[in-house]
Design a protein around this motif. Structure first.
Motif, PDB file in Angstrom:
ATOM      1  N   GLN A  83      14.096  51.133  46.891  1.00 46.10           N
ATOM      2  CA  GLN A  83      14.764  50.695  45.662  1.00 46.10           C
ATOM      3  C   GLN A  83      16.222  51.138  45.657  1.00 46.10           C
ATOM      4  O   GLN A  83      16.547  52.263  46.032  1.00 46.10           O
ATOM      5  CB  GLN A  83      14.038  51.259  44.442  1.00 46.10           C
ATOM      6  CG  GLN A  83      14.571  50.771  43.108  1.00 46.10           C
ATOM      7  CD  GLN A  83      13.726  51.273  41.941  1.00 46.10           C
ATOM      8  OE1 GLN A  83      12.752  52.016  42.106  1.00 46.10           O
ATOM      9  NE2 GLN A  83      14.107  50.874  40.730  1.00 46.10           N
ATOM     10  N   PRO A  98      21.600  47.554  38.714  1.00 46.93           N
ATOM     11  CA  PRO A  98      21.382  46.304  37.976  1.00 46.93           C
ATOM     12  C   PRO A  98      21.566  45.077  38.860  1.00 46.93           C
ATOM     13  O   PRO A  98      22.253  45.129  39.888  1.00 46.93           O
ATOM     14  CB  PRO A  98      22.454  46.354  36.878  1.00 46.93           C
ATOM     15  CG  PRO A  98      23.524  47.228  37.425  1.00 46.93           C
ATOM     16  CD  PRO A  98      22.827  48.245  38.292  1.00 46.93           C
ATOM     17  N   GLU A  99      20.964  43.970  38.444  1.00 41.24           N
ATOM     18  CA  GLU A  99      21.175  42.710  39.151  1.00 41.24           C
ATOM     19  C   GLU A  99      22.647  42.329  39.081  1.00 41.24           C
ATOM     20  O   GLU A  99      23.368  42.720  38.174  1.00 41.24           O
ATOM     21  CB  GLU A  99      20.318  41.611  38.522  1.00 41.24           C
ATOM     22  CG  GLU A  99      18.820  41.804  38.711  1.00 41.24           C
ATOM     23  CD  GLU A  99      18.027  40.640  38.149  1.00 41.24           C
ATOM     24  OE1 GLU A  99      18.636  39.586  37.874  1.00 41.24           O
ATOM     25  OE2 GLU A  99      16.799  40.783  37.986  1.00 41.24           O
ATOM     26  N   ASN A 100      23.100  41.588  40.054  1.00 44.06           N
ATOM     27  CA  ASN A 100      24.489  41.100  40.138  1.00 44.06           C
ATOM     28  C   ASN A 100      25.492  42.191  40.509  1.00 44.06           C
ATOM     29  O   ASN A 100      26.700  41.990  40.376  1.00 44.06           O
ATOM     30  CB  ASN A 100      24.933  40.437  38.831  1.00 44.06           C
ATOM     31  CG  ASN A 100      24.045  39.284  38.445  1.00 44.06           C
ATOM     32  OD1 ASN A 100      23.572  38.536  39.301  1.00 44.06           O
ATOM     33  ND2 ASN A 100      23.794  39.130  37.154  1.00 44.06           N
ATOM     34  N   SER A 146      26.317  44.979  43.710  1.00 45.94           N
ATOM     35  CA  SER A 146      25.967  45.548  45.014  1.00 45.94           C
ATOM     36  C   SER A 146      26.154  47.059  44.981  1.00 45.94           C
ATOM     37  O   SER A 146      26.792  47.606  44.074  1.00 45.94           O
ATOM     38  CB  SER A 146      26.858  44.945  46.104  1.00 45.94           C
ATOM     39  OG  SER A 146      28.206  45.383  45.942  1.00 45.94           O
ATOM     40  N   ALA A 183      24.476  47.395  32.984  1.00 48.69           N
ATOM     41  CA  ALA A 183      24.247  45.947  32.937  1.00 48.69           C
ATOM     42  C   ALA A 183      25.488  45.216  32.448  1.00 48.69           C
ATOM     43  O   ALA A 183      25.819  44.123  32.922  1.00 48.69           O
ATOM     44  CB  ALA A 183      23.056  45.643  32.027  1.00 48.69           C
ATOM     45  N   ASN A 189      27.739  42.360  34.631  1.00 47.64           N
ATOM     46  CA  ASN A 189      27.782  40.977  34.156  1.00 47.64           C
ATOM     47  C   ASN A 189      29.107  40.660  33.459  1.00 47.64           C
ATOM     48  O   ASN A 189      30.100  40.377  34.108  1.00 47.64           O
ATOM     49  CB  ASN A 189      26.581  40.710  33.252  1.00 47.64           C
ATOM     50  CG  ASN A 189      25.275  40.773  34.035  1.00 47.64           C
ATOM     51  OD1 ASN A 189      24.956  39.876  34.796  1.00 47.64           O
ATOM     52  ND2 ASN A 189      24.505  41.851  33.857  1.00 47.64           N
TER      53      ASN A 189
END
Length: 328
Positions: free
Chosen positions: A84, A116-118, A120, A286, A290
């Motif tokens: 992870q 978080p997503e988006n 790296s 997050a 984003n």
């Protein structure tokens, strides 16, 4: 596990010395989660950490580095699994707990945020502690009324440093068009403008602290430096305005009167990025991943562990610009 590289700070007689060494896992502090570090970043506090009386590290030897991103290798906590990707900033890391300037780190699970997503692993450290602090500062000012719809006059001090450069970049991205950047040197002017500043000023342009109240120049101030700069700026806040404070590069003293507070109703907001409760951190990350994601366009250098001392010296001399991330 075989030995791995880390920067180790040691106390030697009356000096503090540091450099890259080969160490073993048994030299890491205790924790539930072992992480293969991908990146760390260099912050003002990391510079203080390698000074004899920097006020950051009290027990030696110590691995500095107050933030990191990487991949879980082992976890005794069910919230995290091998493989992870995660981020860790603040708490005692790099201070009393071995930190991110190493190929591996071991930390308590309650310090770890899932990547978080988006975002790296590299971009997470383009933000790092500096970006996390900038985000907290902007959130605090917006909570106190700052809104792009009102086109407020905003000043960012230390605008080409780590926190300041990210703050200016985020503010410009989310629609604030009246940003003034405070710089110290002529060569920083174009850098500040490239980040999104509309106007650039120097400390001499701010005037001196002569009166408890000065002309109202700024609705909101994001202050990263402290000291005399802060003292001069408080009397220049507009009625009902707010200043957030997150740094002390210009000193820890504050020369002020109560008049701006009781005659203009201004607010002074303290920003702490070290001990923010873990349950509040994912939402902030997050936001950076984003709507506030400027990682691909901000000012950043990438270096190796061996190159850390050079950047530390540049920060100490006030010659460092933007963000420097460390590939571990």
């Amino acid at each position: 596990m075989n030995s791995f590289k880390a920067i180790v700070i040691k106390e030697q007689e009356d000096e503090v010395i540091y450099g890259v060494e080969q160490i073993g896992e048994d030299q890491l502090s205790d924790g539930d989660v072992l992480i293969k570090v991908a990146y760390s970043s260099i912050n003002y506090k990391d510079m203080l950490a390698v000074q004899k009386k920097g006020g950051v590290i009290r027990e030696y030897p110590m691995i500095p580095g107050i933030d990191l991103s990487g991949t879980v290798v082992q976890s005794a906590d069910s919230r995290f699994q091998e493989g992870q990707e995660v981020v860790v900033t603040g708490f005692a890391m790099g201070m009393s707990h071995t930190g991110g300037f190493a190929e591996y780190a071991r930390v308590p699970a309650d310090w770890v945020v899932p990547l978080p997503e988006n975002l790296s692993l590299r971009d997470a450290m383009v933000f790092g502690t500096a970006g996390f602090t900038a985000a907290l500062s902007i959130l605090a000012l917006e909570k106190n009324g700052m809104d792009p719809k009102n086109n407020p006059k905003i000043l960012v001090t230390g605008s080409t440093g780590g926190v300041g450069s990210i703050a200016v970049k985020i503010l410009a991205k989310i629609g604030y068009g009246n940003i003034t950047a405070l710089v110290r040197k002529e060569r920083q002017v174009e850098v500040a403008k490239s980040l999104g500043a509309h106007t650039v000023v120097f400390p001499d342009d701010l005037g001196e602290l002569k009166k408890p109240l000065s002309k109202e120049k700024f609705d909101y101030i994001l202050d990263t430096v402290g000291g005399d700069v802060t003292s001069v700026l408080i009397p220049q806040l507009s009625y009902g305005g707010s200043m957030c404070m997150c740094g002390m590069a210009a000193g820890v003293g504050l020369n002020a009167t109560v008049l701006p507070f009781i005659l203009r109703g201004v607010n002074l907001l303290g920003i702490d990025s070290v001990n923010v409760p873990i349950e509040k951190r994912p939402a902030i990350w997050a936001k950076m991943a984003n709507d506030w994601n400027i990682a691909g366009t901000t000012l950043v250098d990438e270096i190796s562990l061996e190159e850390v001392p050079g950047t530390i010296e540049a920060i100490k001399k006030g010659e460092h610009l933007g963000r420097t991330i460390v590939k571990c």
